[in-house]
Each structure stands twice: as C-alpha cells, then as structure tokens.
Motif scaffolding. Structure first.
Motif, PDB file in Angstrom:
ATOM      1  N   VAL A  14      11.307  24.097  -7.613  1.00  0.00           N
ATOM      2  CA  VAL A  14      12.330  23.173  -8.098  1.00  0.00           C
ATOM      3  C   VAL A  14      12.087  21.736  -7.625  1.00  0.00           C
ATOM      4  O   VAL A  14      12.145  20.800  -8.426  1.00  0.00           O
ATOM      5  N   PRO A  15      11.814  21.491  -6.328  1.00  0.00           N
ATOM      6  CA  PRO A  15      11.597  20.097  -5.912  1.00  0.00           C
ATOM      7  C   PRO A  15      10.478  19.409  -6.695  1.00  0.00           C
ATOM      8  O   PRO A  15      10.594  18.242  -7.065  1.00  0.00           O
ATOM      9  N   LYS A  16       9.401  20.149  -6.961  1.00  0.00           N
ATOM     10  CA  LYS A  16       8.289  19.574  -7.712  1.00  0.00           C
ATOM     11  C   LYS A  16       8.706  19.307  -9.163  1.00  0.00           C
ATOM     12  O   LYS A  16       8.403  18.256  -9.743  1.00  0.00           O
ATOM     13  N   THR A  17       9.418  20.272  -9.749  1.00  0.00           N
ATOM     14  CA  THR A  17       9.830  20.131 -11.139  1.00  0.00           C
ATOM     15  C   THR A  17      10.874  19.031 -11.307  1.00  0.00           C
ATOM     16  O   THR A  17      10.927  18.371 -12.350  1.00  0.00           O
ATOM     17  N   MET A  18      11.703  18.805 -10.278  1.00  0.00           N
ATOM     18  CA  MET A  18      12.749  17.792 -10.366  1.00  0.00           C
ATOM     19  C   MET A  18      12.176  16.393 -10.480  1.00  0.00           C
ATOM     20  O   MET A  18      12.883  15.448 -10.825  1.00  0.00           O
ATOM     21  N   LEU A 178      23.571  25.219 -17.203  1.00  0.00           N
ATOM     22  CA  LEU A 178      23.785  26.617 -17.574  1.00  0.00           C
ATOM     23  C   LEU A 178      24.570  26.731 -18.884  1.00  0.00           C
ATOM     24  O   LEU A 178      24.176  27.451 -19.800  1.00  0.00           O
ATOM     25  N   LEU A 179      25.692  26.013 -18.967  1.00  0.00           N
ATOM     26  CA  LEU A 179      26.558  26.125 -20.140  1.00  0.00           C
ATOM     27  C   LEU A 179      25.911  25.524 -21.386  1.00  0.00           C
ATOM     28  O   LEU A 179      26.077  26.054 -22.491  1.00  0.00           O
ATOM     29  N   ALA A 180      25.198  24.420 -21.218  1.00  0.00           N
ATOM     30  CA  ALA A 180      24.530  23.808 -22.366  1.00  0.00           C
ATOM     31  C   ALA A 180      23.524  24.771 -22.973  1.00  0.00           C
ATOM     32  O   ALA A 180      23.393  24.865 -24.203  1.00  0.00           O
ATOM     33  N   PHE A 258      23.983  26.103  -7.616  1.00  0.00           N
ATOM     34  CA  PHE A 258      24.172  25.883  -9.052  1.00  0.00           C
ATOM     35  C   PHE A 258      23.150  24.885  -9.594  1.00  0.00           C
ATOM     36  O   PHE A 258      22.662  25.037 -10.718  1.00  0.00           O
ATOM     37  N   TRP A 259      22.826  23.859  -8.799  1.00  0.00           N
ATOM     38  CA  TRP A 259      21.843  22.866  -9.221  1.00  0.00           C
ATOM     39  C   TRP A 259      20.487  23.524  -9.478  1.00  0.00           C
ATOM     40  O   TRP A 259      19.861  23.306 -10.509  1.00  0.00           O
ATOM     41  N   MET A 260      20.038  24.348  -8.533  1.00  0.00           N
ATOM     42  CA  MET A 260      18.728  24.976  -8.639  1.00  0.00           C
ATOM     43  C   MET A 260      18.684  26.014  -9.755  1.00  0.00           C
ATOM     44  O   MET A 260      17.791  25.999 -10.604  1.00  0.00           O
ATOM     45  N   VAL A 261      19.683  26.913  -9.771  1.00  0.00           N
ATOM     46  CA  VAL A 261      19.702  27.968 -10.782  1.00  0.00           C
ATOM     47  C   VAL A 261      19.879  27.371 -12.179  1.00  0.00           C
ATOM     48  O   VAL A 261      19.224  27.791 -13.144  1.00  0.00           O
ATOM     49  N   GLY A 262      20.768  26.382 -12.306  1.00  0.00           N
ATOM     50  CA  GLY A 262      20.995  25.752 -13.604  1.00  0.00           C
ATOM     51  C   GLY A 262      19.750  25.079 -14.137  1.00  0.00           C
ATOM     52  O   GLY A 262      19.412  25.210 -15.323  1.00  0.00           O
ATOM     53  N   PHE A 263      19.041  24.366 -13.270  1.00  0.00           N
ATOM     54  CA  PHE A 263      17.835  23.673 -13.707  1.00  0.00           C
ATOM     55  C   PHE A 263      16.742  24.654 -14.132  1.00  0.00           C
ATOM     56  O   PHE A 263      16.077  24.472 -15.159  1.00  0.00           O
ATOM     57  N   VAL A 264      16.556  25.700 -13.331  1.00  0.00           N
ATOM     58  CA  VAL A 264      15.535  26.705 -13.645  1.00  0.00           C
ATOM     59  C   VAL A 264      15.860  27.403 -14.964  1.00  0.00           C
ATOM     60  O   VAL A 264      14.996  27.568 -15.835  1.00  0.00           O
ATOM     61  N   TRP A 265      17.121  27.814 -15.123  1.00  0.00           N
ATOM     62  CA  TRP A 265      17.514  28.517 -16.348  1.00  0.00           C
ATOM     63  C   TRP A 265      17.320  27.628 -17.570  1.00  0.00           C
ATOM     64  O   TRP A 265      16.807  28.062 -18.599  1.00  0.00           O
ATOM     65  N   PHE A 266      17.746  26.370 -17.475  1.00  0.00           N
ATOM     66  CA  PHE A 266      17.647  25.454 -18.607  1.00  0.00           C
ATOM     67  C   PHE A 266      16.188  25.265 -19.011  1.00  0.00           C
ATOM     68  O   PHE A 266      15.851  25.282 -20.200  1.00  0.00           O
ATOM     69  N   ASN A 267      15.315  25.089 -18.043  1.00  0.00           N
ATOM     70  CA  ASN A 267      13.913  24.854 -18.346  1.00  0.00           C
ATOM     71  C   ASN A 267      13.210  26.093 -18.894  1.00  0.00           C
ATOM     72  O   ASN A 267      12.250  25.975 -19.661  1.00  0.00           O
ATOM     73  N   ARG A 268      13.684  27.258 -18.522  1.00  0.00           N
ATOM     74  CA  ARG A 268      13.078  28.494 -19.033  1.00  0.00           C
ATOM     75  C   ARG A 268      13.559  28.805 -20.455  1.00  0.00           C
ATOM     76  O   ARG A 268      12.945  29.619 -21.144  1.00  0.00           O
TER      77      ARG A 268
END
Length: 277
Positions: A14-18, A178-180, A258-268
């Motif tokens: 996540v830090p690298k992807t952010m 997540l919701l988007a 939520f920040w980490m899980v949301g970002f990972v889910w959105f990108n996947r």
C-alpha cells in the motif's frame, strides 16, 4: 490460500502504491476546487450556505432535544452550551455522511472519466472527500467562534484538530473507495448506505451524551470510529482536555484499516468498472 496471500501482498505494498495519489496531486487539486465551486455556482448566497446549513440544523436540533426533550451535556442546563456541543458532532458528521452517500453514485456519474485508460480513477473518491472536508472547515470556523463565546476558552489542545481531520479523511476516503466500487456492481448499495447513515447518525452520540446510552449497549459507541472522532472534538473544544488513549488508538486504527482495505479493494476492481457502465 493464494487469494489470501495476494491480498496480504497488496496490503504490504500500500505505501508504494499510494505514491499514485501523490503523483496525481495536481489533478486532485484541480478537481476538488472545480467541484467545490460548482456547488455554489448560480446561487444567490454562494458559499454562505456552507455556514447556514450546519447553523440551521443546530438550531432545529437544539429546539427539539434541548427545549422539548431536556437533553443536557455535562452539568450545564444552558441550551446554548447544548447547541455548541451539538455542533461539535454535526460538523464532522455532515461531511462524513455526505461523502460516503455521494460515493455510491460517484463512478456511475463519471463514465467519461472512468473509461479513459490514462485517467487515475482512484482519485475520484479522494476528490469527493476533500470537497466535503472543505465545507467542514468552514463549519469548523463557525464552531471555533461559538466556542470562544460560549465555552471556557480554547486551549493548546486545539493544535490536535489537524490530526482529527487527518483521521476522518483516511476513514471517509477508505469507506468511499469501498462504496464507490461496490455500488458499481450492486446498485442497491446506494439505498442501503442512505439508510445505514441515517441509523448511524442516531447511534452516534451527536444529539445526546454518551452517558445516556445503557451500559450494555455502550460497546456500539466504542466500535464506532466516528463516535470516537466526535468525542475527541468535544473533549478538546468544550472541555479543554486531550483525547483519551482509547479514542486515539481506536479511531486511528480503524481509519488506517479502512484506508488500506478500501484502497486495495478499489484498485483490484477498478479495471472491471467500464464493463458495468
């Protein structure tokens, strides 16, 4: 097992992807400023609505809960003190609720941007969160003025306010990611989220002190990160005290999660968005 390992690898990276968000910071700035100005374009009172909305809500809820229901915060019987306590909860909650509700339709109303291969669609929920938090900053300015008039004065603990805003930004953006995403695949999430935020508004101690909640249900407040953030605002602004360690750890931990899980889910999932639009 392989899916779990893949998800774990995504979280670790996540830090690298952010760095993507930092790379597109100029796009975020332009979109945020454009959308914020668009809210008041053509209206007579313009940006004054950002102050009028929380103020009118505060007056209405104070009338109902303080005058009619005789709800009190602390030892004061003053409706004015109640109103400022109430505003400490309404200002962050309004931004949070508006942001996550709007996130449910964010991708579907932006098909032209989503279908552009080169456009970083992950910045859209970030932009949405920043727009609502600009409104929150305006309401926070009103709140600080009222605290100076009604409260016991401000202490150096107000220097923690940017930290509270950061926690809320992370929490709100993570949930918005997540919701988007989920709302693209399951449109009913929009209606479900609207009902859920209404329910959460009354579960979160905004209109009443936490002490009114029966002991056996008090855990609901503990589990609610927005309740912890509201509590931190009230301790700093109205009581002149620092947030408790429990508030910092729980709100901080949940916001980061939520920040980490949301970002990972959105990108996947973002690569599948054009197929559903």
């Amino acid at each position: 097992m392989s899916k779990a390992l893949t998800l774990l690898a995504d979280l670790v990276n996540v830090p690298k992807t952010m760095a993507t968000l930092i790379r597109y910071r100029e796009a975020i700035r332009i979109l945020t400023w454009r959308d914020f100005r668009a809210r008041y374009r053509g209206s007579i009172f313009g940006i004054l609505w950002a102050v009028a909305q929380p103020l009118l809500m505060m007056l209405a809820y104070t009338l109902v809960f303080s005058y009619f229901l005789k709800v009190r915060f602390g030892s004061s019987d003053s409706p004015t003190v109640f109103a400022v306590y109430l505003l400490c909860g309404l200002v962050p909650w309004n931004a949070f609720a508006e942001g996550i509700n709007s996130a449910c339709s964010l991708i579907r109303i932006s098909p032209n941007l989503v279908k552009k291969v080169v456009f970083p669609v992950e910045v859209l929920p970030v932009n949405l969160t920043l727009v609502t938090m600009i409104q929150q900053l305006i309401g926070l300015g009103l709140l600080l003025m009222l605290v100076l008039v009604v409260g016991n004065g401000l202490t150096l603990w107000i220097l923690l306010l940017p930290f509270f805003l950061l926690l809320q930004f992370m929490l709100q953006t993570g949930i918005s990611w997540l919701l988007a995403s989920l709302s693209v695949f399951i449109p009913d999430f929009r209606q479900a989220t609207s009902l859920l935020t209404l329910l959460l508004m009354f579960i979160t101690p905004i209109f009443y002190p936490e002490t009114l909640i029966p002991e056996r249900f008090r855990f609901l407040v503990t589990l609610n990160p927005m309740a912890q953030i509201v509590g931190m605002y009230r301790r700093v602004l109205m009581e002149g005290l620092p947030p408790t360690l429990e508030q910092i750890l729980w709100a901080g931990g949940m916001s980061l999660l939520f920040w980490m899980v949301g970002f990972v889910w959105f990108n996947r999932t973002k690569h599948a968005f054009p197929d559903y639009l």
